[in-house]
Structures are given as structure tokens and as C-alpha cells.
Design a protein around this motif. Structure first.
Motif, mmCIF file in Angstrom:
data_model
loop_
_atom_site.group_PDB
_atom_site.id
_atom_site.type_symbol
_atom_site.label_atom_id
_atom_site.label_comp_id
_atom_site.label_asym_id
_atom_site.label_seq_id
_atom_site.Cartn_x
_atom_site.Cartn_y
_atom_site.Cartn_z
ATOM 1 N N LEU A 1 48.099 42.543 32.826
ATOM 2 C CA LEU A 1 47.065 42.309 33.842
ATOM 3 C C LEU A 1 45.679 42.193 33.196
ATOM 4 O O LEU A 1 44.841 41.403 33.640
ATOM 5 C CB LEU A 1 47.074 43.436 34.870
ATOM 6 C CG LEU A 1 48.205 43.422 35.902
ATOM 7 C CD1 LEU A 1 48.172 44.689 36.755
ATOM 8 C CD2 LEU A 1 48.130 42.186 36.788
ATOM 9 N N GLN A 2 45.456 42.976 32.145
ATOM 10 C CA GLN A 2 44.170 42.908 31.449
ATOM 11 C C GLN A 2 43.971 41.539 30.793
ATOM 12 O O GLN A 2 42.875 40.978 30.814
ATOM 13 C CB GLN A 2 44.083 44.012 30.383
ATOM 14 C CG GLN A 2 44.197 45.424 30.929
ATOM 15 C CD GLN A 2 43.111 45.745 31.935
ATOM 16 O OE1 GLN A 2 41.941 45.459 31.697
ATOM 17 N NE2 GLN A 2 43.489 46.331 33.056
ATOM 18 N N PHE A 3 45.035 41.009 30.236
ATOM 19 C CA PHE A 3 44.954 39.682 29.605
ATOM 20 C C PHE A 3 44.797 38.591 30.659
ATOM 21 O O PHE A 3 44.060 37.617 30.455
ATOM 22 C CB PHE A 3 46.192 39.413 28.750
ATOM 23 C CG PHE A 3 46.217 40.180 27.461
ATOM 24 C CD1 PHE A 3 45.272 39.936 26.469
ATOM 25 C CD2 PHE A 3 47.180 41.147 27.227
ATOM 26 C CE1 PHE A 3 45.288 40.646 25.280
ATOM 27 C CE2 PHE A 3 47.204 41.864 26.040
ATOM 28 C CZ PHE A 3 46.255 41.615 25.059
ATOM 29 N N ILE A 4 45.509 38.746 31.767
ATOM 30 C CA ILE A 4 45.399 37.770 32.857
ATOM 31 C C ILE A 4 43.966 37.740 33.376
ATOM 32 O O ILE A 4 43.414 36.675 33.679
ATOM 33 C CB ILE A 4 46.391 38.110 33.994
ATOM 34 C CG1 ILE A 4 47.835 37.916 33.502
ATOM 35 C CG2 ILE A 4 46.136 37.231 35.215
ATOM 36 C CD1 ILE A 4 48.892 38.457 34.452
ATOM 37 N N GLN B 1 39.862 42.954 43.139
ATOM 38 C CA GLN B 1 39.683 43.906 44.236
ATOM 39 C C GLN B 1 39.792 45.347 43.758
ATOM 40 O O GLN B 1 39.025 46.213 44.176
ATOM 41 C CB GLN B 1 40.728 43.632 45.314
ATOM 42 C CG GLN B 1 40.662 44.597 46.509
ATOM 43 C CD GLN B 1 41.736 44.311 47.544
ATOM 44 O OE1 GLN B 1 42.449 43.304 47.471
ATOM 45 N NE2 GLN B 1 41.864 45.198 48.521
ATOM 46 N N TYR B 2 40.742 45.602 42.858
ATOM 47 C CA TYR B 2 40.973 46.973 42.390
ATOM 48 C C TYR B 2 40.334 47.244 41.026
ATOM 49 O O TYR B 2 40.577 48.294 40.423
ATOM 50 C CB TYR B 2 42.469 47.261 42.338
ATOM 51 C CG TYR B 2 43.089 47.334 43.727
ATOM 52 C CD1 TYR B 2 42.961 48.473 44.506
ATOM 53 C CD2 TYR B 2 43.785 46.241 44.249
ATOM 54 C CE1 TYR B 2 43.525 48.540 45.769
ATOM 55 C CE2 TYR B 2 44.339 46.293 45.513
ATOM 56 C CZ TYR B 2 44.213 47.441 46.268
ATOM 57 O OH TYR B 2 44.779 47.497 47.529
ATOM 58 N N ASN B 3 39.573 46.253 40.539
ATOM 59 C CA ASN B 3 38.839 46.405 39.268
ATOM 60 C C ASN B 3 39.731 46.876 38.149
ATOM 61 O O ASN B 3 39.436 47.843 37.429
ATOM 62 C CB ASN B 3 37.674 47.386 39.471
ATOM 63 C CG ASN B 3 36.679 47.330 38.326
ATOM 64 O OD1 ASN B 3 36.519 46.281 37.690
ATOM 65 N ND2 ASN B 3 36.019 48.439 38.051
ATOM 66 N N LEU B 4 40.848 46.217 37.985
ATOM 67 C CA LEU B 4 41.819 46.616 36.948
ATOM 68 C C LEU B 4 41.356 46.151 35.572
ATOM 69 O O LEU B 4 40.635 45.177 35.447
ATOM 70 C CB LEU B 4 43.191 45.982 37.266
ATOM 71 C CG LEU B 4 43.850 46.487 38.556
ATOM 72 C CD1 LEU B 4 45.170 45.781 38.787
ATOM 73 C CD2 LEU B 4 44.075 47.986 38.496
#
Length: 222
Positions: free
Chosen positions: A171-174, A219-222
Motif C-alpha cells: 500500500l505504501q508503494f501504491i 482517507q486513512y492516511n496510510l
């Protein structure tokens, strides 16, 4: 004009992927052939009803790739795989099975298979695995890590979605707009594994498309 003719010849001489199938279930074979014949880049050279028949066909034919059922009468898939790798090492082999069992997948890897497909795979997954294996990549089902690999119990947000550490890492890379290929290279994974992770993430978060995934990350600031 000469350059134009060269381009035409380039496309005319492009070879199809030559493929053989070995499986003793007629209905499955019929459905598989129907799907594969829709792809203009694949040529089905022959179909064998068992392992012995396939080995006989390989004496006079040299496909690029074989789709090989594990459970067949006479020689089973693993015995046939062993002979193919011994006598026809250039031929790539994708094992077919009804079971997504880790011990079977590991056995296929150890025996030299290039990929493993569960028979309930959809058309897009089938063609993707065939394409990746034909390009020299290995494609095996991603096995969900045990529960201990998810984040700490204290992290209520991540726990409710059952996201693994690897999935959150993706998710961080996305979020940084990495492509699947870039993520695969950075994490030393196959692109097939990365795409399977993405599919699992979408299912866990109940999202339908990449736009919704991006919105969720923001939205969730991941």
C-alpha cells in the motif's frame, strides 16, 4: 517503402506460443481449449489424455510450454514432469491441479515446474500465468501467511481488515504510484505475486477498482 515492408514482415513472422495439454478430464479439456483458442498468440499443438501419451508426442514435437495435470492414470504429473525436465529441459511446464495445497505446490517447485495453476482459476489468471511463464518467470499461488504475520493486536484499524505486513508495505508503494513491475523488482518478488497481493488487498478492503483503493489510502492516511 523498404522500411514499410520490413515492418510488415516483422509482424508476419511473429511466432505463436506453441502449447500442449495433458489431462484426462474431457470436459475440463474442452473448456480449457475453448478459452485458449480465443487468444491469437497461442497455438494448441496437441492434447494428451495421459502422461504416457504426452511423452510419446514429445518425441516428435517440441512445444514451448506444457499444461500438465497432476492426477492422471499411468504416469502421474510429477513423474511426467521429471521426464520432461530430464529429456526436454527447454520446455516450460505449468502444473494443473484441483487442489491449492502447499505440499503439492512445493513438490512442483522442487521437481522443476515453472508454474502451478488451480483448475478453478479464471480466464485472465490462466492467460496471465501462461504469459509470464513463457517469458521466463515462475508463477506459483501466493500462500496467505499465518495469523502471526498480521500487525499487532493493538493496531485495531489494521486488525479489522486482516492486512498483513507485506500488504501494507505494498500500500505504501501504491501510494507513491509505483507500478506492479517496480514493486516486484524492489521487493524481489515475481510480478504474479505482487498482483495476487493486490487482488487480496482489494478483496479484504471490499474495493472494486484502483481509484477506490487510492481513495482509501488517502482517507486513512496510510
Amino acid at each position: 517503402m523498404y522500411f514499410y515492408i520490413q515492418i510488415i514482415n516483422l509482424f508476419m513472422t511473429e511466432e505463436k506460443l506453441k502449447l500442449m495439454i495433458a489431462d484426462d478430464h474431457t470436459l475440463f479439456i474442452d473448456g480449457l481449449c475453448l478459452l485458449l483458442k480465443q487468444s491469437p498468440d497461442i497455438e494448441i499443438m496437441a492434447i494428451a489424455g495421459n502422461g504416457r501419451e504426452l511423452l510419446g508426442l514429445l518425441h516428435n514435437n517440441s512445444p514451448d510450454l506444457v499444461l500438465l495435470d497432476i492426477n492422471m492414470p499411468g504416469f502421474n504429473g510429477f513423474e511426467v514432469l521429471s521426464r520432461i525436465k530430464a529429456y526436454h529441459p527447454k520446455i516450460k511446464v505449468i502444473m494443473l491441479s484441483t487442489y491449492n495445497e502447499e505440499h503439492l505446490i512445493e513438490k512442483a517447485k522442487a521437481a522443476g515446474a515453472n508454474g502451478y495453476l488451480v483448475k478453478n482459476a479464471d480466464k485472465s489468471e490462466l492467460l496471465q500465468v501462461i504469459n509470464l511463464v513463457s517469458q521466463g518467470q515462475s508463477c506459483f499461488p501466493y500462500k496467505q501467511p499465518p495469523a502471526s504475520s498480521v500487525f499487532d493486536e493493538s493496531d485495531v484499524f489494521l486488525k479489522q481488515f486482516q492486512l498483513t505486513k507485506r500488504e501494507v508495505e505494498l500500500l505504501q508503494f501504491i501510494k507513491q504510484n509505483y507500478t506492479n513491475q517496480q514493486m516486484a523488482e524492489h521487493l524481489n518478488l515475481s510480478i504474479y505475486t505482487v498482483e495476487t497481493h493486490r487482488k487480496n488487498i482489494m478483496q479484504k478492503l471490499n474495493l472494486k477498482n484502483p481509484v477506490e483503493l487510492t481513495r482509501f489510502i488517502m482517507q486513512y492516511n496510510l
